[in-house]
Design a protein around this motif. Structure first.
Motif, PDB file in Angstrom:
ATOM      1  N   GLN A 274      -9.035 -10.201  40.613  1.00 20.98           N
ATOM      2  CA  GLN A 274     -10.666  -9.555  41.228  1.00 20.98           C
ATOM      3  C   GLN A 274     -10.610 -10.279  42.658  1.00 20.98           C
ATOM      4  O   GLN A 274     -10.937 -10.130  43.821  1.00 20.98           O
ATOM      5  CB  GLN A 274     -11.409 -10.827  40.778  1.00 20.98           C
ATOM      6  CG  GLN A 274     -12.353 -10.155  39.396  1.00 20.98           C
ATOM      7  CD  GLN A 274     -13.254 -11.206  38.416  1.00 20.98           C
ATOM      8  OE1 GLN A 274     -13.260 -11.867  38.616  1.00 20.98           O
ATOM      9  NE2 GLN A 274     -13.643 -10.283  37.459  1.00 20.98           N
TER      10      GLN A 274
ATOM     11  N   ILE B 209      -8.132  -7.745  45.019  1.00 28.42           N
ATOM     12  CA  ILE B 209      -8.697  -7.124  44.707  1.00 28.42           C
ATOM     13  C   ILE B 209     -10.235  -6.974  46.135  1.00 28.42           C
ATOM     14  O   ILE B 209      -9.703  -5.849  46.695  1.00 28.42           O
ATOM     15  CB  ILE B 209      -9.401  -6.366  43.474  1.00 28.42           C
ATOM     16  CG1 ILE B 209      -9.059  -6.079  42.638  1.00 28.42           C
ATOM     17  CG2 ILE B 209     -10.250  -4.638  43.638  1.00 28.42           C
ATOM     18  CD1 ILE B 209      -7.726  -4.753  43.340  1.00 28.42           C
TER      19      ILE B 209
ATOM     20  N   ARG C 273     -10.478  -4.819  49.663  1.00 29.69           N
ATOM     21  CA  ARG C 273     -11.279  -3.633  50.288  1.00 29.69           C
ATOM     22  C   ARG C 273     -11.671  -4.042  51.236  1.00 29.69           C
ATOM     23  O   ARG C 273     -12.272  -3.480  51.684  1.00 29.69           O
ATOM     24  CB  ARG C 273     -12.159  -3.994  49.164  1.00 29.69           C
ATOM     25  CG  ARG C 273     -11.802  -2.925  47.572  1.00 29.69           C
ATOM     26  CD  ARG C 273     -12.525  -3.875  46.605  1.00 29.69           C
ATOM     27  NE  ARG C 273     -13.019  -2.624  44.847  1.00 29.69           N
ATOM     28  CZ  ARG C 273     -13.026  -3.148  43.970  1.00 29.69           C
ATOM     29  NH1 ARG C 273     -14.153  -3.822  44.269  1.00 29.69           N
ATOM     30  NH2 ARG C 273     -13.533  -2.369  43.441  1.00 29.69           N
TER      31      ARG C 273
ATOM     32  N   THR D 197      -7.969  -1.979  53.994  1.00 25.90           N
ATOM     33  CA  THR D 197      -7.938  -0.725  53.646  1.00 25.90           C
ATOM     34  C   THR D 197      -7.382  -0.058  54.451  1.00 25.90           C
ATOM     35  O   THR D 197      -5.981   1.262  54.369  1.00 25.90           O
ATOM     36  CB  THR D 197      -8.992  -0.374  54.131  1.00 25.90           C
ATOM     37  OG1 THR D 197     -10.190  -1.255  52.852  1.00 25.90           O
ATOM     38  CG2 THR D 197      -9.436   1.263  53.425  1.00 25.90           C
TER      39      THR D 197
ATOM     40  N   ASP E 271       1.207   3.364  42.069  1.00 27.19           N
ATOM     41  CA  ASP E 271       0.196   1.422  43.062  1.00 27.19           C
ATOM     42  C   ASP E 271      -1.138   1.704  42.962  1.00 27.19           C
ATOM     43  O   ASP E 271      -2.154   1.397  42.317  1.00 27.19           O
ATOM     44  CB  ASP E 271       0.685   1.917  44.525  1.00 27.19           C
ATOM     45  CG  ASP E 271       2.161   1.558  44.674  1.00 27.19           C
ATOM     46  OD1 ASP E 271       2.772   0.513  43.312  1.00 27.19           O
ATOM     47  OD2 ASP E 271       2.561   0.914  45.563  1.00 27.19           O
ATOM     48  N   SER E 272      -1.352   3.472  43.048  1.00 25.03           N
ATOM     49  CA  SER E 272      -3.023   3.935  42.506  1.00 25.03           C
ATOM     50  C   SER E 272      -3.300   3.290  41.786  1.00 25.03           C
ATOM     51  O   SER E 272      -4.256   3.383  41.102  1.00 25.03           O
ATOM     52  CB  SER E 272      -3.223   5.393  43.567  1.00 25.03           C
ATOM     53  OG  SER E 272      -2.521   5.336  44.561  1.00 25.03           O
ATOM     54  N   LEU E 273      -2.764   4.303  40.609  1.00 30.49           N
ATOM     55  CA  LEU E 273      -3.233   3.251  39.413  1.00 30.49           C
ATOM     56  C   LEU E 273      -3.141   2.174  38.729  1.00 30.49           C
ATOM     57  O   LEU E 273      -4.425   1.702  38.176  1.00 30.49           O
ATOM     58  CB  LEU E 273      -1.827   4.380  38.015  1.00 30.49           C
ATOM     59  CG  LEU E 273      -2.119   3.952  36.596  1.00 30.49           C
ATOM     60  CD1 LEU E 273      -3.561   4.658  36.467  1.00 30.49           C
ATOM     61  CD2 LEU E 273      -1.336   4.594  36.120  1.00 30.49           C
TER      62      LEU E 273
ATOM     63  N   LEU F 118      -3.831  -0.119  41.301  1.00 30.87           N
ATOM     64  CA  LEU F 118      -5.271  -0.820  41.949  1.00 30.87           C
ATOM     65  C   LEU F 118      -6.522   0.036  40.933  1.00 30.87           C
ATOM     66  O   LEU F 118      -7.451  -1.154  41.290  1.00 30.87           O
ATOM     67  CB  LEU F 118      -4.834   0.422  43.407  1.00 30.87           C
ATOM     68  CG  LEU F 118      -6.515   0.003  43.964  1.00 30.87           C
ATOM     69  CD1 LEU F 118      -6.273  -1.684  44.247  1.00 30.87           C
ATOM     70  CD2 LEU F 118      -6.233   0.261  45.672  1.00 30.87           C
ATOM     71  N   TRP F 119      -6.702   1.126  41.126  1.00 33.08           N
ATOM     72  CA  TRP F 119      -7.774   1.587  39.953  1.00 33.08           C
ATOM     73  C   TRP F 119      -8.256   0.346  38.136  1.00 33.08           C
ATOM     74  O   TRP F 119      -9.406  -0.188  38.636  1.00 33.08           O
ATOM     75  CB  TRP F 119      -7.344   2.487  39.880  1.00 33.08           C
ATOM     76  CG  TRP F 119      -8.922   3.824  38.998  1.00 33.08           C
ATOM     77  CD1 TRP F 119      -9.592   3.920  38.996  1.00 33.08           C
ATOM     78  CD2 TRP F 119      -8.773   4.174  37.077  1.00 33.08           C
ATOM     79  NE1 TRP F 119     -10.519   4.330  38.270  1.00 33.08           N
ATOM     80  CE2 TRP F 119     -10.026   4.397  36.892  1.00 33.08           C
ATOM     81  CE3 TRP F 119      -7.732   3.032  36.212  1.00 33.08           C
ATOM     82  CZ2 TRP F 119     -10.520   4.625  35.668  1.00 33.08           C
ATOM     83  CZ3 TRP F 119      -8.164   3.500  35.154  1.00 33.08           C
ATOM     84  CH2 TRP F 119      -9.642   4.348  34.992  1.00 33.08           C
ATOM     85  N   ILE F 120      -6.952   0.553  37.736  1.00 37.02           N
ATOM     86  CA  ILE F 120      -6.805  -0.585  36.782  1.00 37.02           C
ATOM     87  C   ILE F 120      -7.539  -1.836  37.047  1.00 37.02           C
ATOM     88  O   ILE F 120      -8.665  -2.340  36.097  1.00 37.02           O
ATOM     89  CB  ILE F 120      -5.838  -0.530  35.672  1.00 37.02           C
ATOM     90  CG1 ILE F 120      -5.326   0.711  34.751  1.00 37.02           C
ATOM     91  CG2 ILE F 120      -5.645  -1.864  34.961  1.00 37.02           C
ATOM     92  CD1 ILE F 120      -4.238   0.435  34.851  1.00 37.02           C
TER      93      ILE F 120
ATOM     94  N   SER G 108      -8.782  -2.194  38.781  1.00 35.24           N
ATOM     95  CA  SER G 108     -10.956  -2.638  40.513  1.00 35.24           C
ATOM     96  C   SER G 108     -11.373  -2.680  38.576  1.00 35.24           C
ATOM     97  O   SER G 108     -12.682  -2.719  39.159  1.00 35.24           O
ATOM     98  CB  SER G 108     -10.800  -1.385  40.875  1.00 35.24           C
ATOM     99  OG  SER G 108      -9.968  -1.809  41.851  1.00 35.24           O
ATOM    100  N   TYR G 109     -11.016  -1.793  37.943  1.00 38.02           N
ATOM    101  CA  TYR G 109     -12.012  -1.385  36.476  1.00 38.02           C
ATOM    102  C   TYR G 109     -11.790  -2.795  35.451  1.00 38.02           C
ATOM    103  O   TYR G 109     -12.614  -2.081  34.346  1.00 38.02           O
ATOM    104  CB  TYR G 109     -12.177  -0.381  36.770  1.00 38.02           C
ATOM    105  CG  TYR G 109     -12.714   0.578  37.717  1.00 38.02           C
ATOM    106  CD1 TYR G 109     -14.302   0.680  38.123  1.00 38.02           C
ATOM    107  CD2 TYR G 109     -12.030   1.558  38.209  1.00 38.02           C
ATOM    108  CE1 TYR G 109     -15.003   1.345  39.458  1.00 38.02           C
ATOM    109  CE2 TYR G 109     -12.458   1.682  39.457  1.00 38.02           C
ATOM    110  CZ  TYR G 109     -13.880   1.837  39.918  1.00 38.02           C
ATOM    111  OH  TYR G 109     -14.365   2.837  41.132  1.00 38.02           O
TER     112      TYR G 109
END
Length: 229
Positions: free
Chosen positions: A168, A171, A175, A180, A219-221, A223-225, A227-228
């Motif tokens: 957390q 992340i 952000r 970014t 990397d995007s996957l 980051l998504w995992i 984040s949520y």
């Protein structure tokens, strides 16, 4: 003597067959980039020696396929992948808490890849390996620029059940405007490096592009995992 005509993409059938071949290699390269992330990473944390030993079956499979003209391109690709597997097993098995030596260990196959390219041998596998390494290097660069290295070290020293607070914090760092901005710059760099070689319609460059472009997806996957989660 081994048939090496696939390196130039010439005299290998019709244009349609060539086009199908290049996209097949792109897809195979993308799949192979995902294997160390989703299969080797969990395995190596608990069985590092086994992970290193499993390099042998990969090399044997690649060598067998490489000896057969009809499967030579896939053997070439798997031989290049074996370098990524071996380097990943060594680093994530014993040195994962030290980001400073991540890239040097991942680069252990570079002298062999450069020698192969210089000799015109194994272009598909060597460029796949170098493309995968380039994606790794750019990801590491992002970690350094955004200040995620301390989070990396902490994550590697705690049990997975205790990792959420660290994730957390990481992340939150990503952000920020700085995080970014760097993400936009490096994603565009990867896109450019990955897309331009596709215009060559040569199989070895499609292997390179597949490795580079899949870095963005992986990397995007993650980051998504994170984040949520």
């Amino acid at each position: 003597m081994l048939n090496s005509s696939y390196n130039s993409g010439e005299n290998k059938g019709t244009w349609r067959w060539q086009l199908q071949g290049t996209w097949s290699i792109l897809a195979a390269a993308a799949f192979l980039v995902s294997i160390p992330v989703f299969i080797e990473a969990p395995l190596v944390r608990h069985y590092p020696v086994l992970s290193v030993v499993l390099t042998i079956p990969w090399v044997c499979l690649g060598a067998i396929l490489f000896q057969r003209p009809k499967s030579q391109i896939w053997g070439d690709l798997i031989l290049g992948f074996s370098w990524s597997w071996l380097a990943g097993a060594i680093y994530w098995g014993w040195f994962r808490w030290d980001p400073a030596i991540h890239l040097p260990i991942e680069s252990i196959g570079v002298p062999f890849a450069i020698w192969g390219l210089w000799k015109g041998f194994g272009k598909i596998g060597n460029l796949f390996y170098l493309g995968s390494l380039l994606g790794t290097a750019i990801t590491d660069l992002y970690f350094y620029q955004v200040g995620l290295i301390d989070h990396w070290r902490q994550l590697m020293q705690v049990e997975p059940s205790l990792a959420m607070p660290i994730l957390q914090q990481a992340i939150a760092q990503v952000r920020t405007p700085w995080g970014t901005a760097w993400a936009v710059v490096l994603v565009n760099l990867l896109l450019g490096v990955g897309i331009i070689p596709l215009g060559t319609k040569q199989w070895h460059w499609y292997a390179f592009s597949g490795a580079v472009l899949t870095t963005i997806v992986v990397d995007s996957l993650f980051l998504w995992i994170a984040s949520y989660a």
